[in-house]
Write an enzyme that holds these catalytic residues in place. Structure first.
Site, mmCIF file in Angstrom:
data_model
loop_
_atom_site.group_PDB
_atom_site.id
_atom_site.type_symbol
_atom_site.label_atom_id
_atom_site.label_comp_id
_atom_site.label_asym_id
_atom_site.label_seq_id
_atom_site.Cartn_x
_atom_site.Cartn_y
_atom_site.Cartn_z
ATOM 1 N N ASP A 1 -5.354 -2.642 -2.265
ATOM 2 C CA ASP A 1 -5.446 -2.868 -0.824
ATOM 3 C C ASP A 1 -5.930 -1.645 -0.051
ATOM 4 O OD1 ASP A 1 -4.526 -5.543 -0.969
ATOM 5 O OD2 ASP A 1 -2.472 -4.814 -1.168
ATOM 6 N N ASP A 2 -6.190 -0.553 -0.751
ATOM 7 C CA ASP A 2 -6.665 0.662 -0.101
ATOM 8 C C ASP A 2 -8.109 0.468 0.359
ATOM 9 O OD1 ASP A 2 -8.068 3.403 -0.102
ATOM 10 O OD2 ASP A 2 -5.946 3.912 -0.101
ATOM 11 N N LEU A 3 -8.336 0.570 1.655
ATOM 12 C CA LEU A 3 -9.647 0.293 2.235
ATOM 13 C C LEU A 3 -10.729 1.238 1.707
ATOM 14 C CD1 LEU A 3 -11.270 -1.451 4.165
ATOM 15 C CD2 LEU A 3 -10.659 0.127 5.993
ATOM 16 N N TRP B 1 0.835 -1.207 0.000
ATOM 17 C CA TRP B 1 0.000 0.000 0.000
ATOM 18 C C TRP B 1 0.868 1.255 0.000
ATOM 19 C CZ3 TRP B 1 -0.707 4.248 3.116
ATOM 20 C CH2 TRP B 1 -1.844 5.017 2.860
#
Length: 104
Positions: free
Chosen positions: A77-79, A58
């Protein structure tokens, strides 16, 4: 270099302090020149950054986007991105592996 106590006083955890010091040591010993990194392919930059303890995918992807201005990079993978994609496309997030494949 700031002492651990000084860094803790501004709210950093012991692990964050360790990671910051790892990055500082890397920059000091091996250099981290954005102009030079600008000439490298994304995968090469990601591999270099992965060699620094405390920098994960990330962080490395965001370095490519923000520091090097790479518009062709996506951080799966960035929420926040995951939540928006899930909402917009009605994708379920129960199975992380399947979800990541779908968003890619």
């Amino acid at each position: 270099m700031m002492s651990n106590e000084s860094l803790r006083s501004i709210g950093l955890s012991a692990s964050k302090i360790s990671y910051l010091k790892n990055i500082a040591e890397f920059v000091e010993t091996k250099g981290l020149n954005c102009d030079e990194m600008q000439q490298l392919e994304n995968e090469v930059v990601l591999k270099i950054l992965a060699g620094i303890k405390g920098i994960g995918p990330w962080t490395a992807q965001n370095f490519l986007m923000m520091a090097l201005g790479r518009e062709d990079v996506f951080s799966p993978d960035d929420l926040i991105l995951q939540n928006v994609i899930s909402e917009l496309y009605g994708l379920k997030k129960e199975n992380k592996k399947d979800f990541k494949k779908k968003i890619l």
